[in-house]
Write an enzyme that holds these catalytic residues in place. Structure first.
Site, mmCIF file in Angstrom:
data_model
loop_
_atom_site.group_PDB
_atom_site.id
_atom_site.type_symbol
_atom_site.label_atom_id
_atom_site.label_comp_id
_atom_site.label_asym_id
_atom_site.label_seq_id
_atom_site.Cartn_x
_atom_site.Cartn_y
_atom_site.Cartn_z
ATOM 1 N N GLU A 163 -8.287 -6.475 68.228
ATOM 2 C CA GLU A 163 -7.572 -5.396 67.643
ATOM 3 C C GLU A 163 -6.494 -4.502 68.499
ATOM 4 O O GLU A 163 -7.095 -3.422 68.803
ATOM 5 C CB GLU A 163 -9.100 -4.394 66.824
ATOM 6 C CG GLU A 163 -9.470 -5.252 65.959
ATOM 7 C CD GLU A 163 -10.688 -4.432 65.190
ATOM 8 O OE1 GLU A 163 -10.394 -3.120 65.382
ATOM 9 O OE2 GLU A 163 -11.244 -4.402 64.164
ATOM 10 N N GLU A 366 -14.509 -10.424 62.179
ATOM 11 C CA GLU A 366 -15.593 -8.909 62.029
ATOM 12 C C GLU A 366 -15.715 -9.085 60.339
ATOM 13 O O GLU A 366 -14.598 -8.727 59.955
ATOM 14 C CB GLU A 366 -15.391 -7.864 62.604
ATOM 15 C CG GLU A 366 -15.074 -7.964 64.471
ATOM 16 C CD GLU A 366 -15.246 -7.251 65.030
ATOM 17 O OE1 GLU A 366 -15.195 -5.863 64.280
ATOM 18 O OE2 GLU A 366 -14.593 -7.172 66.455
HETATM 19 C C1 FCB Z 1 -14.128 -3.135 64.839
HETATM 20 C C2 FCB Z 1 -14.438 -3.095 66.099
HETATM 21 C C3 FCB Z 1 -16.001 -3.217 66.720
HETATM 22 C C4 FCB Z 1 -16.825 -2.347 65.892
HETATM 23 C C5 FCB Z 1 -16.301 -2.500 64.689
HETATM 24 C C6 FCB Z 1 -16.825 -1.332 63.741
HETATM 25 O O1 FCB Z 1 -12.742 -1.840 64.821
HETATM 26 O O2 FCB Z 1 -13.618 -4.173 66.930
HETATM 27 O O3 FCB Z 1 -15.671 -3.221 67.805
HETATM 28 O O4 FCB Z 1 -16.622 -1.249 66.400
HETATM 29 O O5 FCB Z 1 -14.729 -2.173 64.263
#
Ligand code: FCB
Length: 461
Positions: A163, A366
């Site tokens: 990210e 994620e």
């Molecule tokens: C993302 C991050 C991770 C965590 C989630 C909830 O943006 O990559 O580290 O904080 O959100």
């Protein structure tokens, strides 16, 4: 057709959020170790000094992963743990920790997916200007090579960056993540360019020293979800995903962060809109950046309902390009505990649009939600909302696979409750409940639900 037979079922974490041992065994400080101790920066003055104490408890945690049945575990390496000053001397104890973790995973049949940068830059490098310093891509490549040489005999899957939108955007555009300085647009665009160069140089370093390496990338962004499947709404949502907003709000733009890496050039609309603030972009830079990943990762949590504006000019609240309109949500529409809106179709549309554009096997690196979990009187942690969230999102992902999108894997965020950055311990994203006083782990209902999904390769969704 459904999920492919070798579909990767995983869960994810990051170093700063779970390891703790922030000042032990020769580890250098990260920007988060420093930032979290500044007054008022993190909810309730919390920090990641101990977090889940995973550094001392990783064997117990890997046993839980094996019980969960994941085929892969995505974790990050703390750069200052292996190189306390960011460059130069290597901390052998830090390397040893990751080496033992990797061995432990492999002995349980779990494939490691290693993220090199999940936001915890060595503080020593930050003092030298961090990502503003033109040497920062070289620093990162040196670190990537160090990790590749140490673990590359056993680790084949690496993700360069997690990210960049957040560690540049939230940190330097909005100023609410470490190190928490707002900077000018020209400065943040220069940092972004260095990060992209760092991706390229690290990919080259890994490819030179790790046989059969698979390199990936894990950016993020909200996904515009068309209000219906009709072609004009779908086209509007696609535009909304990739077009640079006319107001130049660039830091969450998918194309700005992904086109250079995946296609070898910055997007034309972005170059036009951001022109007054662009850094010097040399021809060779684009060659360096364009080390096309073997797999494309995207972190996807949220959607934005989008429709065709109808007048061809765009009408997004505040900006807009390409004839699309952000729709208002209905009152009381679903939100997770952290306050993020829920759009069940965001995985489906997200991977579909990305695959159309980048034509590379896709991982959801994620996806998950925070909820207000606690052990009930019966001693169990019931989290039906998380089960429903995952269930519906995974159905969308399966639908994308059925449509022909090359969906290679899915990493649930997160294996366990952890330190949620500026929100401290306020938000629980885990499949495993962590009592931060006692460090006791307690699998939630969703843990057992996900275990069964993995066992059935998603057939039972
Ligand atoms: C993302 C991050 C991770 C965590 C989630 C909830 O943006 O990559 O580290 O904080 O959100």
């Amino acid at each position: 057709m459904s999920f492919r037979n070798d579909f990767v079922w995983g869960a994810a974490t990051s170093a700063c959020q779970i390891e703790g041992a922030a000042f032990e065994d020769g580890k250098g400080k990260s920007i988060w170790d420093v930032y979290a101790h500044l007054p008022g920066k993190v909810f309730e003055g919390e920090h990641g000094d101990v977090a889940c104490d995973h550094y001392h408890r990783f064997e117990e945690d890997v046993k839980l992963m094996a019980e969960l049945g994941i085929s892969a575990y995505r974790f990050s390496i703390s750069w200052p743990r292996v190189m306390p000053e960011g460059t130069g001397p290597v901390n052998e104890k830090g390397i040893l920790f990751y080496s033992r973790l990797v061995d432990c995973l492999l002995s349980h049949g779990i494939t490691p997916y290693v993220t090199l940068y999940h936001w915890d830059q060595p503080y020593e490098l930050y003092k030298k200007g961090g990502w503003l310093n033109p040497d920062s891509p070289k620093w990162f490549a040196e670190y990537a090579r160090t990790v590749g040489e140490a673990l590359g005999d056993r680790v084949k899957h690496f993700i360069t960056f997690n990210e960049p939108q957040v560690f540049i955007g939230l940190a330097f555009v909005d100023g609410v993540h470490a190190p928490g300085h707002r900077m000018s647009r020209a400065e943040t665009l220069l940092m972004a360019h260095h990060v992209l160069l760092a991706h390229g140089m690290a990919s080259q370093a890994l490819r030179a020293c790790v046989p059969e390496v698979q390199v990936g990338y894990a950016p993020t962004s909200d996904v515009p979800v068309p209000v219906s499947d009709s072609p004009e709404h779908v086209a509007a949502a696609r535009n909304a995903y990739f077009a640079m907003p006319e107001n130049g709000d660039w830091s969450w733009n998918v194309s700005w962060w992904s086109d250079p890496v995946m296609l070898g050039h910055y997007p034309e609309d972005g170059l036009r809109i951001l022109e007054p603030d662009l850094p010097l972009i040399r021809q060779d830079d684009m060659k360096t950046i364009f080390q096309k990943p073997d797999f494309y990762g995207q972190n996807i949590y949220r959607g934005i309902p989008v429709s065709a504006a109808g007048n061809g000019t765009g009408n997004k609240v505040g900006d807009g390009a390409g004839g699309w309109r952000k729709e208002k949500r209905s009152p009381g529409s679903p939100k997770t505990a952290i306050g993020w809106p829920v759009d069940f179709d965001c995985l489906y549309w997200g991977v579909k649009f990305l695959y159309e554009r980048y034509q590379t096997p896709i991982f959801v690196t994620e996806n998950g939600m925070s909820s207000h979990d606690w052990p009930s009187l019966d001693g169990k942690v019931h989290d039906p909302a998380r089960i429903d969230y995952l269930h519906r999102h995974l159905r969308g992902l399966r639908r994308a696979a059925e449509d022909g999108v090359d969906v290679a894997g899915y990493f649930q965020w997160s294996l366990m409750d952890n330190f949620e950055w500026a929100r401290g311990y306020n938000d629980r994203f885990g499949l495993i409940y962590v009592d931060f006083e006692t460090q006791k782990r307690l699998p939630k209902d969703s843990f057992y639900w996900y275990r069964d999904v993995i066992r059935g390769n998603g057939e039972n969704l």
